[in-house]
Design a protein around this motif. Structure first.
Motif, PDB file in Angstrom:
ATOM      1  N   ASP A 162       0.850  -1.191   0.000  1.00 14.63           N
ATOM      2  CA  ASP A 162       0.000   0.000   0.000  1.00 14.63           C
ATOM      3  C   ASP A 162       0.883   1.237   0.000  1.00 14.63           C
ATOM      4  N   GLY A 163       0.662   2.103  -0.979  1.00 11.38           N
ATOM      5  CA  GLY A 163       1.501   3.295  -1.079  1.00 11.38           C
ATOM      6  C   GLY A 163       0.690   4.579  -1.096  1.00 11.38           C
ATOM      7  N   ALA A 164       1.318   5.642  -0.642  1.00 12.83           N
ATOM      8  CA  ALA A 164       0.686   6.969  -0.667  1.00 12.83           C
ATOM      9  C   ALA A 164       1.806   8.012  -0.656  1.00 12.83           C
ATOM     10  N   ARG A 165       1.412   9.259  -0.843  1.00 12.41           N
ATOM     11  CA  ARG A 165       2.439  10.324  -0.834  1.00 12.41           C
ATOM     12  C   ARG A 165       2.993  10.515   0.571  1.00 12.41           C
ATOM     13  N   THR A 166       2.098  10.705   1.535  1.00  2.55           N
ATOM     14  CA  THR A 166       2.523  10.962   2.914  1.00  2.55           C
ATOM     15  C   THR A 166       1.692  10.100   3.858  1.00  2.55           C
ATOM     16  N   MET A 167       2.099  10.094   5.112  1.00  2.00           N
ATOM     17  CA  MET A 167       1.350   9.353   6.131  1.00  2.00           C
ATOM     18  C   MET A 167      -0.103   9.847   6.192  1.00  2.00           C
ATOM     19  N   ALA A 168      -0.298  11.145   6.028  1.00  2.00           N
ATOM     20  CA  ALA A 168      -1.651  11.717   6.110  1.00  2.00           C
ATOM     21  C   ALA A 168      -2.543  11.221   4.979  1.00  2.00           C
ATOM     22  N   ASP A 169      -1.918  10.757   3.879  1.00  2.00           N
ATOM     23  CA  ASP A 169      -2.706  10.275   2.733  1.00  2.00           C
ATOM     24  C   ASP A 169      -2.962   8.776   2.781  1.00  2.00           C
ATOM     25  N   LEU A 170      -2.406   8.108   3.777  1.00  2.00           N
ATOM     26  CA  LEU A 170      -2.515   6.645   3.835  1.00  2.00           C
ATOM     27  C   LEU A 170      -3.849   6.281   4.498  1.00  2.00           C
ATOM     28  N   ILE A 171      -4.880   6.133   3.671  1.00  2.00           N
ATOM     29  CA  ILE A 171      -6.213   5.891   4.237  1.00  2.00           C
ATOM     30  C   ILE A 171      -6.288   4.490   4.841  1.00  2.00           C
ATOM     31  N   PHE A 172      -7.086   4.362   5.850  1.00  2.00           N
ATOM     32  CA  PHE A 172      -7.344   3.102   6.564  1.00  2.00           C
ATOM     33  C   PHE A 172      -6.120   2.553   7.287  1.00  2.00           C
ATOM     34  N   TRP A 173      -5.082   3.410   7.525  1.00  2.00           N
ATOM     35  CA  TRP A 173      -3.866   2.836   8.091  1.00  2.00           C
ATOM     36  C   TRP A 173      -4.065   2.184   9.466  1.00  2.00           C
ATOM     37  N   PRO A 174      -4.932   2.703  10.347  1.00  2.00           N
ATOM     38  CA  PRO A 174      -5.031   2.018  11.650  1.00  2.00           C
ATOM     39  C   PRO A 174      -5.492   0.567  11.503  1.00  2.00           C
ATOM     40  N   GLU A 175      -6.480   0.325  10.612  1.00  2.00           N
ATOM     41  CA  GLU A 175      -6.937  -1.070  10.491  1.00  2.00           C
ATOM     42  C   GLU A 175      -5.927  -1.906   9.716  1.00  2.00           C
ATOM     43  N   LEU A 176      -5.161  -1.302   8.812  1.00  2.00           N
ATOM     44  CA  LEU A 176      -4.144  -2.072   8.084  1.00  2.00           C
ATOM     45  C   LEU A 176      -2.986  -2.428   9.017  1.00  2.00           C
ATOM     46  N   ALA A 177      -2.640  -1.490   9.895  1.00  2.00           N
ATOM     47  CA  ALA A 177      -1.558  -1.759  10.852  1.00  2.00           C
ATOM     48  C   ALA A 177      -1.960  -2.867  11.820  1.00  2.00           C
ATOM     49  N   ALA A 178      -3.279  -3.047  12.012  1.00  2.00           N
ATOM     50  CA  ALA A 178      -3.769  -4.045  12.977  1.00  2.00           C
ATOM     51  C   ALA A 178      -4.148  -5.368  12.317  1.00  2.00           C
ATOM     52  N   LEU A 179      -3.772  -5.564  11.062  1.00  2.00           N
ATOM     53  CA  LEU A 179      -4.103  -6.826  10.379  1.00  2.00           C
ATOM     54  C   LEU A 179      -3.434  -8.000  11.076  1.00  2.00           C
ATOM     55  N   PRO A 180      -4.005  -9.201  10.965  1.00  2.00           N
ATOM     56  CA  PRO A 180      -3.377 -10.376  11.583  1.00  2.00           C
ATOM     57  C   PRO A 180      -1.924 -10.522  11.113  1.00  2.00           C
ATOM     58  N   ALA A 181      -1.091 -11.085  11.980  1.00  2.00           N
ATOM     59  CA  ALA A 181       0.351 -11.169  11.708  1.00  2.00           C
ATOM     60  C   ALA A 181       0.649 -11.979  10.449  1.00  2.00           C
ATOM     61  N   ASP A 182      -0.260 -12.903  10.076  1.00  2.00           N
ATOM     62  CA  ASP A 182       0.046 -13.719   8.892  1.00  2.00           C
ATOM     63  C   ASP A 182      -0.293 -13.009   7.577  1.00  2.00           C
ATOM     64  N   VAL A 183      -0.729 -11.768   7.640  1.00  2.00           N
ATOM     65  CA  VAL A 183      -0.888 -10.973   6.417  1.00  2.00           C
ATOM     66  C   VAL A 183       0.416 -10.198   6.216  1.00  2.00           C
ATOM     67  N   GLU A 184       1.158 -10.573   5.170  1.00  2.00           N
ATOM     68  CA  GLU A 184       2.418  -9.866   4.893  1.00  2.00           C
ATOM     69  C   GLU A 184       2.065  -8.484   4.355  1.00  2.00           C
ATOM     70  N   ARG A 185       2.801  -7.478   4.799  1.00  2.00           N
ATOM     71  CA  ARG A 185       2.481  -6.138   4.314  1.00  2.00           C
ATOM     72  C   ARG A 185       3.732  -5.302   4.169  1.00  2.00           C
ATOM     73  N   LEU A 186       3.644  -4.348   3.258  1.00  2.00           N
ATOM     74  CA  LEU A 186       4.741  -3.415   3.045  1.00  2.00           C
ATOM     75  C   LEU A 186       4.130  -2.093   2.603  1.00  2.00           C
ATOM     76  N   PHE A 187       4.475  -1.044   3.333  1.00  2.00           N
ATOM     77  CA  PHE A 187       3.941   0.278   3.007  1.00  2.00           C
ATOM     78  C   PHE A 187       5.015   1.079   2.282  1.00  2.00           C
ATOM     79  N   ALA A 188       4.573   1.963   1.398  1.00  2.00           N
ATOM     80  CA  ALA A 188       5.507   2.809   0.651  1.00  2.00           C
ATOM     81  C   ALA A 188       5.017   4.248   0.735  1.00  2.00           C
ATOM     82  N   LEU A 189       5.857   5.123   1.246  1.00  2.00           N
ATOM     83  CA  LEU A 189       5.498   6.541   1.321  1.00  2.00           C
ATOM     84  C   LEU A 189       6.564   7.355   0.590  1.00  2.00           C
ATOM     85  N   ASP A 190       6.110   8.286  -0.269  1.00  2.00           N
ATOM     86  CA  ASP A 190       7.089   9.173  -0.931  1.00  2.00           C
ATOM     87  C   ASP A 190       7.826   9.987   0.122  1.00  2.00           C
TER      88      ASP A 190
END
Ligand SMILES: Cc1cc2nc3c(=O)[nH]c(=O)nc-3n(C[C@H](O)[C@H](O)[C@H](O)COP(=O)(O)OP(=O)(O)OC[C@H]3O[C@@H](n4cnc5c(N)ncnc54)[C@H](O)[C@@H]3O)c2cc1C
Ligand code: FES
Length: 292
Positions: A162-190
């Motif tokens: 999931d990518g966005a320009r800034t942290m403020a543009d990263l929609i739904f981040w609280p629920e994405l940060a709380a995903l179960p541990a077996d969901v691999e994730r990588l965030f990209a911010l400019d």
């Protein structure tokens, strides 16, 4: 010109696909400076229309603001997780959306749908599933993610980029940060300043994708983001052996009717409102538009 809102009534059966059903703005929750999560319920769900429980991930609705007009918005939750109206993640960009942001909770709206052809979850499960979202692309992909979580046992690796320009543009981040541990994730911010998610890279989603190990014979991809992102991401996946048949993309086109009548949303010989908005990369390329 401000036209009065016309809505279907129980007497007006059969349901006219162009006639909005009366709906109510139940809740509007800010997700960023210009994006909010709207919860909208039908006044008379027994008449048909989008209830929140009868759609496919990737489908959309036409939402109308009285006196201003209507616009398409994707359903941003899985049907199985939400039976209390539809959730729409909306960015304030023009007249209709500005009005939707200014109306008080409880206001009367118009709603049509669910519309279009979304993601076939049966095509996405059975191996690894990679979701790639850029900016507002997380809105439709949130519905795929929620649906995937309900079918977790049918998916080996579930991976989110999931990518966005800034942290403020990263929609739904609280629920994405709380995903179960077996969901691999990588965030990209400019711009990573003030980042509150991890793991994180500085850069765009294409750079994040390059860091994720993939088995091209097992992975199915759901992709949504700004048009400028789609081509390089698809090329990057193909360069690693992923078939264009296994990459599913949601496309946006200007729409008017939303039901295949007006031709506004043509993509090659297809209409995005009925044949899409989800197309495989192979199909989009064959249409000669959307992808080269
Ligand atoms: C299938 C589909 C699903 C969508 N889902 C969402 C969603 O979940 N959340 C969301 O916020 N928006 C979504 N959109 C986009 C939304 O419908 C438009 O932004 C809409 O035009 C907003 O109406 P408006 O009157 O506020 O702005 P407008 O005055 O219509 O547009 C504002 C600006 O955005 C440009 N624009 C509008 N729509 C498009 C488009 N499709 N392609 C390129 N440029 C465009 C216009 O040219 C103008 O510059 C979706 C669009 C489609 C086709
Ligand atoms: S919006 Fe009218 S045909 Fe698609």
């Amino acid at each position: 010109m401000n036209a009065p809102l016309r809505v279907s009534t129980p007497e007006a059966a059969p349901l006219d696909p162009l006639m909005p059903l009366a709906a109510r703005l139940r809740r509007r929750e800010r997700l960023s400076d210009d994006v909010a999560l709207f919860t909208v319920t039908l006044e008379q769900p027994e008449m048909g229309g989008p209830t929140g429980a009868n759609h496919q991930p990737g489908q959309f609705v036409m939402l109308s603001a009285p006196g201003v007009g209507e616009a398409p918005f994707c359903l941003c939750h899985a049907a199985s997780t939400h039976e209390d109206g539809v959730e729409l993640c909306i960015r304030r960009v023009g007249e209709v959306t500005a009005r939707l942001f200014d109306l008080p909770e409880g206001a009367l709206l118009g709603l049509r749908g669910p519309l279009g052809s979304g993601f076939e979850m049966d095509d996405l499960v059975g191996g690894d599933l990679l979701l790639i979202a850029g900016g507002m692309g997380m809105a439709p992909l949130r519905s795929v993610l929620q649906a995937a979580l309900t079918r977790r046992r049918e998916i080996d690796r579930l991976i989110l980029i999931d990518g966005a320009r800034t942290m403020a543009d990263l929609i739904f981040w609280p629920e994405l940060a709380a995903l179960p541990a077996d969901v691999e994730r990588l965030f990209a911010l400019d711009d990573p300043s003030g980042a509150r998610v991890e793991p994180l890279i500085t850069g765009h989603v294409g750079m994040a994708l390059a860091q994720v190990a993939l088995d091209p014979n097992r992975v199915k991809v759901a992709l949504c983001g700004p048009p400028v992102m789609l081509e390089p991401v698809v090329r990057g996946l193909e360069a690693r052996g992923v078939s264009a048949e296994d990459i599913f993309i949601t496309f946006e086109r200007r729409m008017s009717c939303g039901v295949g009548h007006c031709g506004h949303c043509a993509m090659g010989r297809r209409y995005v409102c009925v044949d899409g908005p989800v197309f495989s990369a192979a199909a989009a390329r064959e249409l000669g538009e959307g992808l080269r």
